[in-house]
Scaffold this motif. Sequence first.
Motif, PDB file in Angstrom:
ATOM      1  N   LYS A 297       0.853  -1.206   0.000  1.00 16.69           N
ATOM      2  CA  LYS A 297       0.000   0.000   0.000  1.00 16.69           C
ATOM      3  C   LYS A 297       0.878   1.242   0.000  1.00 16.69           C
ATOM      4  O   LYS A 297       1.685   1.447   0.909  1.00 16.69           O
ATOM      5  CB  LYS A 297      -0.912  -0.001   1.234  1.00 16.69           C
ATOM      6  CG  LYS A 297      -1.696   1.312   1.428  1.00 16.69           C
ATOM      7  CD  LYS A 297      -2.596   1.268   2.670  1.00 16.69           C
ATOM      8  CE  LYS A 297      -3.247   2.625   2.951  1.00 16.69           C
ATOM      9  NZ  LYS A 297      -4.101   2.619   4.177  1.00 16.69           N
TER      10      LYS A 297
ATOM     11  N   THR B 205      -8.881 -11.438  -4.728  1.00 11.72           N
ATOM     12  CA  THR B 205      -7.811 -12.422  -4.905  1.00 11.72           C
ATOM     13  C   THR B 205      -8.375 -13.633  -5.642  1.00 11.72           C
ATOM     14  O   THR B 205      -9.586 -13.838  -5.690  1.00 11.72           O
ATOM     15  CB  THR B 205      -7.249 -12.886  -3.552  1.00 11.72           C
ATOM     16  OG1 THR B 205      -8.263 -13.624  -2.877  1.00 11.72           O
ATOM     17  CG2 THR B 205      -6.814 -11.703  -2.706  1.00 11.72           C
TER      18      THR B 205
ATOM     19  N   ASP C 197      -1.452  -6.800   7.832  1.00  6.27           N
ATOM     20  CA  ASP C 197      -1.895  -5.450   8.207  1.00  6.27           C
ATOM     21  C   ASP C 197      -0.886  -4.897   9.205  1.00  6.27           C
ATOM     22  O   ASP C 197      -0.883  -5.263  10.378  1.00  6.27           O
ATOM     23  CB  ASP C 197      -3.301  -5.489   8.811  1.00  6.27           C
ATOM     24  CG  ASP C 197      -3.881  -4.082   9.007  1.00  6.27           C
ATOM     25  OD1 ASP C 197      -3.093  -3.108   9.090  1.00  6.27           O
ATOM     26  OD2 ASP C 197      -5.124  -3.956   9.082  1.00  6.27           O
TER      27      ASP C 197
ATOM     28  N   HIS D  71      -2.199 -11.637   3.797  1.00  3.43           N
ATOM     29  CA  HIS D  71      -2.348 -10.192   3.994  1.00  3.43           C
ATOM     30  C   HIS D  71      -1.734  -9.820   5.342  1.00  3.43           C
ATOM     31  O   HIS D  71      -2.074 -10.419   6.365  1.00  3.43           O
ATOM     32  CB  HIS D  71      -3.845  -9.862   3.939  1.00  3.43           C
ATOM     33  CG  HIS D  71      -4.234  -8.551   4.562  1.00  3.43           C
ATOM     34  ND1 HIS D  71      -3.703  -7.343   4.172  1.00  3.43           N
ATOM     35  CD2 HIS D  71      -5.137  -8.268   5.535  1.00  3.43           C
ATOM     36  CE1 HIS D  71      -4.261  -6.364   4.891  1.00  3.43           C
ATOM     37  NE2 HIS D  71      -5.120  -6.900   5.722  1.00  3.43           N
TER      38      HIS D  71
ATOM     39  N   ALA E 180      -9.826  -7.212   5.667  1.00  2.79           N
ATOM     40  CA  ALA E 180      -9.197  -8.381   5.031  1.00  2.79           C
ATOM     41  C   ALA E 180     -10.199  -9.085   4.122  1.00  2.79           C
ATOM     42  O   ALA E 180      -9.855  -9.510   3.004  1.00  2.79           O
ATOM     43  CB  ALA E 180      -8.666  -9.333   6.097  1.00  2.79           C
TER      44      ALA E 180
ATOM     45  N   LEU F  79      -4.385  -6.146  -6.299  1.00  5.48           N
ATOM     46  CA  LEU F  79      -4.627  -7.587  -6.114  1.00  5.48           C
ATOM     47  C   LEU F  79      -5.321  -8.174  -7.338  1.00  5.48           C
ATOM     48  O   LEU F  79      -5.032  -9.296  -7.756  1.00  5.48           O
ATOM     49  CB  LEU F  79      -5.452  -7.828  -4.851  1.00  5.48           C
ATOM     50  CG  LEU F  79      -4.746  -7.524  -3.528  1.00  5.48           C
ATOM     51  CD1 LEU F  79      -5.728  -7.585  -2.359  1.00  5.48           C
ATOM     52  CD2 LEU F  79      -3.588  -8.491  -3.288  1.00  5.48           C
TER      53      LEU F  79
ATOM     54  N   LEU G 289      -5.499  -1.209  -2.988  1.00  3.39           N
ATOM     55  CA  LEU G 289      -5.009  -2.595  -3.004  1.00  3.39           C
ATOM     56  C   LEU G 289      -5.891  -3.498  -3.857  1.00  3.39           C
ATOM     57  O   LEU G 289      -5.401  -4.433  -4.493  1.00  3.39           O
ATOM     58  CB  LEU G 289      -4.939  -3.139  -1.577  1.00  3.39           C
ATOM     59  CG  LEU G 289      -3.850  -2.544  -0.689  1.00  3.39           C
ATOM     60  CD1 LEU G 289      -4.018  -3.046   0.746  1.00  3.39           C
ATOM     61  CD2 LEU G 289      -2.457  -2.887  -1.207  1.00  3.39           C
TER      62      LEU G 289
ATOM     63  N   LEU H  76     -10.455  -7.294   0.838  1.00  4.67           N
ATOM     64  CA  LEU H  76      -9.324  -7.599  -0.054  1.00  4.67           C
ATOM     65  C   LEU H  76      -9.476  -8.987  -0.668  1.00  4.67           C
ATOM     66  O   LEU H  76      -9.188  -9.202  -1.857  1.00  4.67           O
ATOM     67  CB  LEU H  76      -7.998  -7.518   0.713  1.00  4.67           C
ATOM     68  CG  LEU H  76      -7.606  -6.155   1.280  1.00  4.67           C
ATOM     69  CD1 LEU H  76      -6.269  -6.260   1.993  1.00  4.67           C
ATOM     70  CD2 LEU H  76      -7.549  -5.099   0.174  1.00  4.67           C
ATOM     71  N   GLN H  77      -9.918  -9.920   0.147  1.00  2.00           N
ATOM     72  CA  GLN H  77     -10.017 -11.319  -0.308  1.00  2.00           C
ATOM     73  C   GLN H  77     -10.874 -11.432  -1.565  1.00  2.00           C
ATOM     74  O   GLN H  77     -10.611 -12.284  -2.424  1.00  2.00           O
ATOM     75  CB  GLN H  77     -10.599 -12.190   0.809  1.00  2.00           C
ATOM     76  CG  GLN H  77     -10.536 -13.676   0.487  1.00  2.00           C
ATOM     77  CD  GLN H  77     -11.176 -14.543   1.564  1.00  2.00           C
ATOM     78  OE1 GLN H  77     -11.686 -14.033   2.569  1.00  2.00           O
ATOM     79  NE2 GLN H  77     -11.135 -15.847   1.359  1.00  2.00           N
TER      80      GLN H  77
ATOM     81  N   ARG I 264      -7.760  -0.137   1.011  1.00  2.00           N
ATOM     82  CA  ARG I 264      -8.321  -1.362   0.419  1.00  2.00           C
ATOM     83  C   ARG I 264      -8.754  -1.116  -1.014  1.00  2.00           C
ATOM     84  O   ARG I 264      -8.795  -2.056  -1.812  1.00  2.00           O
ATOM     85  CB  ARG I 264      -9.462  -1.889   1.305  1.00  2.00           C
ATOM     86  CG  ARG I 264     -10.667  -1.006   1.369  1.00  2.00           C
ATOM     87  CD  ARG I 264     -11.559  -1.311   2.550  1.00  2.00           C
ATOM     88  NE  ARG I 264     -10.963  -0.902   3.817  1.00  2.00           N
ATOM     89  CZ  ARG I 264     -11.516  -1.109   5.000  1.00  2.00           C
ATOM     90  NH1 ARG I 264     -12.689  -1.734   5.102  1.00  2.00           N
ATOM     91  NH2 ARG I 264     -10.921  -0.688   6.110  1.00  2.00           N
TER      92      ARG I 264
ATOM     93  N   ASP J 199       0.219  -9.287   0.413  1.00  2.00           N
ATOM     94  CA  ASP J 199       0.139  -7.831   0.466  1.00  2.00           C
ATOM     95  C   ASP J 199       0.481  -7.361   1.857  1.00  2.00           C
ATOM     96  O   ASP J 199       0.298  -8.076   2.845  1.00  2.00           O
ATOM     97  CB  ASP J 199      -1.252  -7.332   0.030  1.00  2.00           C
ATOM     98  CG  ASP J 199      -2.294  -7.449   1.123  1.00  2.00           C
ATOM     99  OD1 ASP J 199      -2.219  -6.691   2.112  1.00  2.00           O
ATOM    100  OD2 ASP J 199      -3.196  -8.310   0.997  1.00  2.00           O
TER     101      ASP J 199
ATOM    102  N   TRP K 130      -3.111 -16.580  -0.950  1.00  2.00           N
ATOM    103  CA  TRP K 130      -2.934 -15.158  -0.605  1.00  2.00           C
ATOM    104  C   TRP K 130      -2.708 -14.982   0.895  1.00  2.00           C
ATOM    105  O   TRP K 130      -3.300 -15.696   1.699  1.00  2.00           O
ATOM    106  CB  TRP K 130      -4.193 -14.407  -1.051  1.00  2.00           C
ATOM    107  CG  TRP K 130      -4.372 -13.022  -0.518  1.00  2.00           C
ATOM    108  CD1 TRP K 130      -3.657 -11.906  -0.826  1.00  2.00           C
ATOM    109  CD2 TRP K 130      -5.382 -12.603   0.424  1.00  2.00           C
ATOM    110  NE1 TRP K 130      -4.155 -10.816  -0.142  1.00  2.00           N
ATOM    111  CE2 TRP K 130      -5.214 -11.217   0.626  1.00  2.00           C
ATOM    112  CE3 TRP K 130      -6.404 -13.264   1.108  1.00  2.00           C
ATOM    113  CZ2 TRP K 130      -6.027 -10.478   1.487  1.00  2.00           C
ATOM    114  CZ3 TRP K 130      -7.221 -12.532   1.966  1.00  2.00           C
ATOM    115  CH2 TRP K 130      -7.021 -11.148   2.146  1.00  2.00           C
TER     116      TRP K 130
END
Length: 519
Positions: free
Chosen positions: A286, A475, A483, A481, A468, A379, A375, A471-472, A372, A392, A479
């Motif tokens: 990020k 993907t 934070d 992640h 999260a 992603l 990202l 973000l998933q 996010r 990430d 993966w």
Amino acid sequence: MPSDNAPSASPRLGLPDLPAADVAHVDVLAASADALVVNLFEGVTSPGGATGAVDAALGGAISRLLAGGDVTGKLGEVTVLYPTAGVSAPRVLITGLGRPDAFGPEAARRASAAAALRAAELGAARLATVVHGAGAGGLAPSDAAQATLEGALLASYRFGGWRAPSAGPARRLEQITLVEHDAARLPQLVEGARAAHAVGRGVAFARDLVNLPPDHATPDYLGRQAQALAERTGLRVAVHDRAWAEARGMGAFLAVAEGSSREPRFIELGHREERKDLPLVVLVGKGVTFDSGGLSLKQKDGMIPMKSDMAGAAAVLGAMLAVAELDLNVRVVALCPCVENMPDGAAFRPSDVLVAGTGLSVEVLSTDAEGRLALADALGYARSFAPAAVIDIATLTGASVVALGEGVAASLFATDPTLRARLETAADATGERVWPMPLFEEYRAAIESQIADLKNSGGAKGGVGTAAAFLQAFTAYPWAHVDMAGMALANGQKSRPYLPAGATGYGVRLLVEFLRDWA
Ligand code: BES
Ligand code: MN
Ligand code: ZN
């Protein structure tokens, strides 16, 4: 027109310089340096090894200090002796390794850092040190050498900034030498020292980028740094502009840029990409160069640390520097969406609906949940590389800091147990802690929108998990992640003397260690 006192030019543009490092096959007593570092475990009454040799040469001075209780060997304790004979170095520093049962690479790193800081304070330019933990400590010699040198290098970092040279810390180590009398060990020590130096440079690079204020460390600046990095190392680089992102329909990433007068940049780096036989790892960082919150404006205190909101990108760039310098046998692509989050008349709004590059639509509830969004498009783009794993790393949520504390650990999410385990192993080896967090389906339910595929905020509760889960959705590969909110900046705590106040460079060592193990 920049005036004389305006901070016009950026300081120290380019790759940072570190103290030089080497390994010397020499007896500790004969080591030539301004300060010699030896060590002591807590609870030892009669020192052995190199420390024992120094003790004998000094007529039992260390044993007497131990007997008197003046020296204990506690981790962080550094005692300075000024030998008049027996030892070539004018100063001997005894650094505590702590209790043997609590010893590991992190203790070696801290002990070495504490000694290096003290030596620099005393004006030493050339430091010689024994390797902490390779003997009674039970570490592999290469790991012990890496931890020892890493601790000293990381502790020696300073951000120059714009202060007059006289205002800054004038005393700085120039040379750090690992001394070893056993010739058979030298090759492993050299290997560890080489790793430490590459990683140290990566960390210093990341720290510089994070420490640099947001009027200088703009998306364009990060892009130029990536370019300079690639020129120096031979990494493939592409720094994409707004039009490139538009052509790929990256509506989530681009929305964040709308309120800023600074152009977004999407950085792409590659190492050994021609090696199609190797499983590809994609790193995503990020790169929000300043997070004001946008129209969902942050409170004034919350905004202050937000120049560090590109620390994920800095970690990825620093890791790529080390990967290239070590020429690791791994195929890696790095992606850093870089953008500034600002409020103005053109800024994106709460209620806007964005369409990301993957085609997923996102209802904006908060423009402060911008990381996010940036990202999501990175992603989604990562899918085009058919990666074996994507990691990430991002200063993503205040909720991660609420859950785990400031400077304590990053939150780790993973869809793949092996990936998670390997990151945990890397965290153990480096002291860059991660702590496992769940991807419960309730988090996904919390970001369901009535009018779009997703909303960008799940509200105040479980914020680290709902981020999260968001973000998933972008993907489609194994993966993980990380934070790292709360890990980007340190206030100069004594317990980790290798972290000076300011940027930590968190994530560089974690990622490099992961990749070394992946190879
Ligand atoms: N960059 C922040 C997260 C952050 C907070 C990092 C504190 C380091 C220290 C992120 O963009 C953010 O603002 N997150 C919001 C999300 C919320 C609006 C859903 C947060 O955590 O409050
Ligand atoms: Mn934000
Ligand atoms: Zn942010």
